[in-house]
Design a protein around this motif. Sequence first.
Motif, mmCIF file in Angstrom:
data_model
loop_
_atom_site.group_PDB
_atom_site.id
_atom_site.type_symbol
_atom_site.label_atom_id
_atom_site.label_comp_id
_atom_site.label_asym_id
_atom_site.label_seq_id
_atom_site.Cartn_x
_atom_site.Cartn_y
_atom_site.Cartn_z
ATOM 1 N N PHE A 39 -3.014 15.864 -28.875
ATOM 2 C CA PHE A 39 -2.391 14.755 -28.160
ATOM 3 C C PHE A 39 -1.015 15.155 -27.609
ATOM 4 C CE2 PHE A 39 0.374 10.917 -28.445
ATOM 5 C CZ PHE A 39 -0.196 10.201 -27.397
ATOM 6 N N LEU A 40 -0.208 15.796 -28.445
ATOM 7 C CA LEU A 40 1.157 16.147 -28.023
ATOM 8 C C LEU A 40 1.166 17.199 -26.913
ATOM 9 C CD1 LEU A 40 2.928 16.066 -31.515
ATOM 10 C CD2 LEU A 40 3.089 14.356 -29.684
ATOM 11 N N LYS A 41 0.105 18.014 -26.866
ATOM 12 C CA LYS A 41 0.007 18.981 -25.757
ATOM 13 C C LYS A 41 -0.220 18.261 -24.435
ATOM 14 C CE LYS A 41 -1.858 23.087 -27.954
ATOM 15 N NZ LYS A 41 -3.143 23.505 -28.521
ATOM 16 N N SER A 99 -10.036 1.651 -31.921
ATOM 17 C CA SER A 99 -8.743 0.996 -32.164
ATOM 18 C C SER A 99 -8.503 -0.105 -31.143
ATOM 19 C CB SER A 99 -7.611 2.029 -32.068
ATOM 20 O OG SER A 99 -7.450 2.434 -30.730
ATOM 21 N N VAL A 100 -7.565 -0.990 -31.464
ATOM 22 C CA VAL A 100 -7.138 -2.006 -30.495
ATOM 23 C C VAL A 100 -5.625 -2.194 -30.641
ATOM 24 C CG1 VAL A 100 -7.764 -3.923 -32.063
ATOM 25 C CG2 VAL A 100 -7.487 -4.369 -29.631
ATOM 26 N N ALA A 101 -4.939 -2.134 -29.487
ATOM 27 C CA ALA A 101 -3.477 -2.311 -29.496
ATOM 28 C C ALA A 101 -3.159 -3.788 -29.278
ATOM 29 C CB ALA A 101 -2.845 -1.473 -28.392
ATOM 30 N N VAL A 102 -2.359 -4.342 -30.167
ATOM 31 C CA VAL A 102 -2.002 -5.763 -30.084
ATOM 32 C C VAL A 102 -0.496 -5.883 -29.844
ATOM 33 C CG1 VAL A 102 -1.969 -7.950 -31.348
ATOM 34 C CG2 VAL A 102 -3.877 -6.364 -31.680
ATOM 35 N N PHE A 153 -4.217 7.403 -30.766
ATOM 36 C CA PHE A 153 -3.170 8.044 -29.963
ATOM 37 C C PHE A 153 -3.281 7.626 -28.489
ATOM 38 C CE2 PHE A 153 -3.115 11.745 -33.280
ATOM 39 C CZ PHE A 153 -2.381 10.953 -34.155
ATOM 40 N N GLU A 154 -4.519 7.477 -27.993
ATOM 41 C CA GLU A 154 -4.675 6.999 -26.602
ATOM 42 C C GLU A 154 -4.137 5.580 -26.454
ATOM 43 O OE1 GLU A 154 -5.200 8.836 -24.042
ATOM 44 O OE2 GLU A 154 -5.507 10.463 -25.489
ATOM 45 N N SER A 155 -4.434 4.723 -27.430
ATOM 46 C CA SER A 155 -3.908 3.349 -27.373
ATOM 47 C C SER A 155 -2.383 3.373 -27.349
ATOM 48 C CB SER A 155 -4.351 2.532 -28.593
ATOM 49 O OG SER A 155 -5.722 2.282 -28.553
ATOM 50 N N VAL A 193 0.337 2.050 -24.291
ATOM 51 C CA VAL A 193 1.417 1.058 -24.391
ATOM 52 C C VAL A 193 2.811 1.670 -24.246
ATOM 53 C CG1 VAL A 193 0.017 -0.529 -25.783
ATOM 54 C CG2 VAL A 193 1.587 1.025 -26.950
ATOM 55 N N ALA A 194 2.924 2.993 -24.497
ATOM 56 C CA ALA A 194 4.263 3.607 -24.510
ATOM 57 C C ALA A 194 4.628 4.296 -23.204
ATOM 58 C CB ALA A 194 4.359 4.613 -25.656
ATOM 59 N N CYS A 195 3.623 4.727 -22.437
ATOM 60 C CA CYS A 195 3.949 5.577 -21.274
ATOM 61 C C CYS A 195 3.863 4.805 -19.956
ATOM 62 C CB CYS A 195 3.010 6.772 -21.221
ATOM 63 S SG CYS A 195 3.091 7.772 -22.719
#
Length: 231
Positions: free
Chosen positions: A66-68, A168-171, A223-225, A229-231
């Motif tokens: 993920f970090l790559k 996963s689900v981002a809330v 990590f995709e979720s 939300v972060a990028c």
Amino acid sequence: QQSIMKFFKKSAREENSQKEKEGGSSSGNGAGNEFPTLAFPSISTADFQFDLDKASDIIVESAQDFLKRVDNVRLALVDLSDKSRIISLVREKVMKKGIDSNRFITFVGDITMLYSKGGLRCTAIANAANWRLKPGGGGVNAAIFKAAGEALDIATKERAETLNPGSSVAVPLPSTSPLYQREGVTHVIHVLGPNMNPQRPNYLQNDYTKGCKILRDAYSSLFESFASVAC
Ligand code: AR6
């Protein structure tokens, strides 16, 4: 109360001394401290009884992949005790692989009090959830739902009713939630890992071929979720 305070003071010191040992700067000045951060517990390795050695390989490999691919984000594996075996296994493997210590850290503390008690700012925290996305039960799920208040239960139900293993689900946390106000957390990402506990639903009967695949899927979905939300 006092022993809890001692515990957190110690945790914060450990984080700082760990960073110093690794050549990074202490909390507050490090470049990594500016990055949006996802704090996550080790999925499936307590109540769900997943093998710790296999889980630690999967955590480190998934984080490295993920970090790559995604810049300017940081991941933090969190556990409650400085005797956490998963934390020591992951630390060892992260060092061996030479992963940047500004971008992947381990942290000892309660995931619901990372900023207020440990000085670690996190954009999002992950929850090792159950398939019904129900509050309560035990472990980190009970702690996160309790700390976030009813707002999290309501916001979760608006997003999803259930979760499949490996997803996963981002809330988004309502700004009224104490986790948002006190800790600065804007999202809780529920993730369901593989279950090796015969007393729990979706028991995998010790099938680690399936189990490892589901745990890899769970981390990559988590990590995709986070990236979304972060990028
Ligand atoms: N802060 C940081 N880490 C924690 C905390 C906390 N407050 N509480 C636990 N951990 P577990 P699982 C660590 O059992 O194995 C639930 O009841 C813990 O030491 O919470 O995926 C759900 O409803 C361990 O390293 O999750 C599911 O039914 C990690 O978090 C089921 O348990 C995960 O432990 C999920 O089981």
